[in-house]
Motif scaffolding. Structure first.
Motif, mmCIF file in Angstrom:
data_model
loop_
_atom_site.group_PDB
_atom_site.id
_atom_site.type_symbol
_atom_site.label_atom_id
_atom_site.label_comp_id
_atom_site.label_asym_id
_atom_site.label_seq_id
_atom_site.Cartn_x
_atom_site.Cartn_y
_atom_site.Cartn_z
ATOM 1 N N HIS A 74 0.815 -1.233 0.000
ATOM 2 C CA HIS A 74 0.000 0.000 0.000
ATOM 3 C C HIS A 74 0.841 1.273 0.000
ATOM 4 O O HIS A 74 0.650 2.133 -0.847
ATOM 5 N N ASP A 91 2.520 0.921 5.403
ATOM 6 C CA ASP A 91 1.088 0.815 5.707
ATOM 7 C C ASP A 91 0.692 -0.611 6.085
ATOM 8 O O ASP A 91 -0.161 -0.819 6.941
ATOM 9 N N ASN A 92 1.290 -1.605 5.412
ATOM 10 C CA ASN A 92 0.951 -3.002 5.688
ATOM 11 C C ASN A 92 2.237 -3.767 6.013
ATOM 12 O O ASN A 92 2.842 -4.389 5.142
ATOM 13 N N GLU A 94 2.918 -6.505 7.496
ATOM 14 C CA GLU A 94 2.931 -7.969 7.554
ATOM 15 C C GLU A 94 2.844 -8.636 6.182
ATOM 16 O O GLU A 94 2.699 -9.847 6.082
ATOM 17 N N VAL A 95 2.921 -7.853 5.098
ATOM 18 C CA VAL A 95 2.709 -8.405 3.767
ATOM 19 C C VAL A 95 3.728 -9.504 3.440
ATOM 20 O O VAL A 95 4.917 -9.377 3.707
#
Length: 298
Positions: A74, A91-92, A94-95
């Motif tokens: 993101h 923003d993320n 854990e991707v």
């Protein structure tokens, strides 16, 4: 210790920066509990931010780098000052995605298509802002394109983050090499030849290259001169007072709504994860500061 080296070469026709950033990349990973690909993306942008930050002159100058993409990461936000201090978040965090066709962490795939925005707050009436469409999502390539298009400075940016098998950061660093106006064709050709022999920043770091040695390799045959060395660190200047000021800034109407709800509010810093709780009596004081009227208690 993480640090940035600033140098010049070819009699001032080239300026260059190189950094080692394993410590600050690892601190960011630990603070945000990032996955390997998120760590690599954030570590690259933090390294670039630290080097671009020291390009600014003023003690209070602030640089913000923001990537927004349509991939699972993101976005990434990094801010830096002129003293080698940098902070950032994804923003993320854990991707998880598959490695790319070369078997490496797929930063480009995690970011996707989107935009890179560079904002410089130099204490002027309006901050400088430049934006480009992402070219590859590899960050180094995109910053190379940004410098050429938005700042009209031909540049080469190399960034790399190498992970350990236990997903901590093994190596992180990078370089920015820029041509000054009026650079001769001979110097340009020499630099292009040197750059063509650099296959990977992480490979050089893993081989034990220091930032000084990185620049010696990149600027070989052009009489590089080290100008100064600046310590680099992941540093967040958030505090309870700063968060209180942020709360006051939402205005009397929103503060009154929080008081009416009757629950303490917790504010968490995006950059370092530290949290501060504000109780209703404190929020009433903030309402006074915001110029609102406190409803009488029932």
């Amino acid at each position: 210790m993480d640090y940035i080296v600033r140098a010049t070469a070819a009699g001032g026709q080239i300026r260059a920066f190189a950094a080692t950033a394993r410590g600050l990349a690892e601190k960011a990973r630990a603070l945000h509990n990032t996955s390997p690909v998120a760590t690599a993306a954030l570590g690259r942008l933090l390294t670039a931010g630290a080097m671009m930050g020291v390009m600014m002159k003023g003690d209070k100058d602030i640089l913000t780098l923001q990537i927004k993409g349509n991939g699972p990461l993101h976005g990434i936000t990094v801010t830096a000052d002129s003293k080698g201090r940098v902070k950032g978040f994804v923003d993320n965090p854990e991707v998880l995605i598959h490695a790319n066709e070369l078997g490496k962490l797929d930063v480009s795939g995690a970011i996707g298509a989107g935009y890179l925005t560079v904002i410089k707050d130099l204490g002027l009436k309006e901050p400088y802002s430049g934006q480009i469409e992402l070219q590859t999502g590899e960050i180094g390539d995109d910053l190379t394109y940004y410098f050429a298009v938005s700042e009209q400075v031909p540049s080469s940016v190399g960034l790399g983050v190498l992970m350990e098998k236990n997903n901590t950061v093994k190596q992180a660093g990078g370089f920015i090499v820029q041509l000054m106006p009026g650079t001769s064709e001979e110097v340009i050709e020499k630099l292009e030849m040197n750059l063509s022999q650099v296959t990977s920043v992480t490979r050089m770091l893993e081989a034990g290259y220091t930032p000084e040695q990185l620049l010696e390799q990149l600027l070989q045959g052009m009489e590089p001169e080290i100008l100064d060395t600046i310590p680099a660190e992941f540093y967040c200047n958030c505090s309870r007072d700063r968060m209180a000021r942020a709360l006051i800034s939402i205005g009397a109407k929103e503060l009154q709504r929080l008081i009416d709800e009757g629950e303490p509010i917790e504010l968490k810093c995006h950059f370092c994860g530290s949290a501060h709780t504000f109780l209703i009596p404190e929020i009433r004081d903030f309402l006074d500061a915001a110029g609102g009227e406190v409803k009488p208690e029932r």
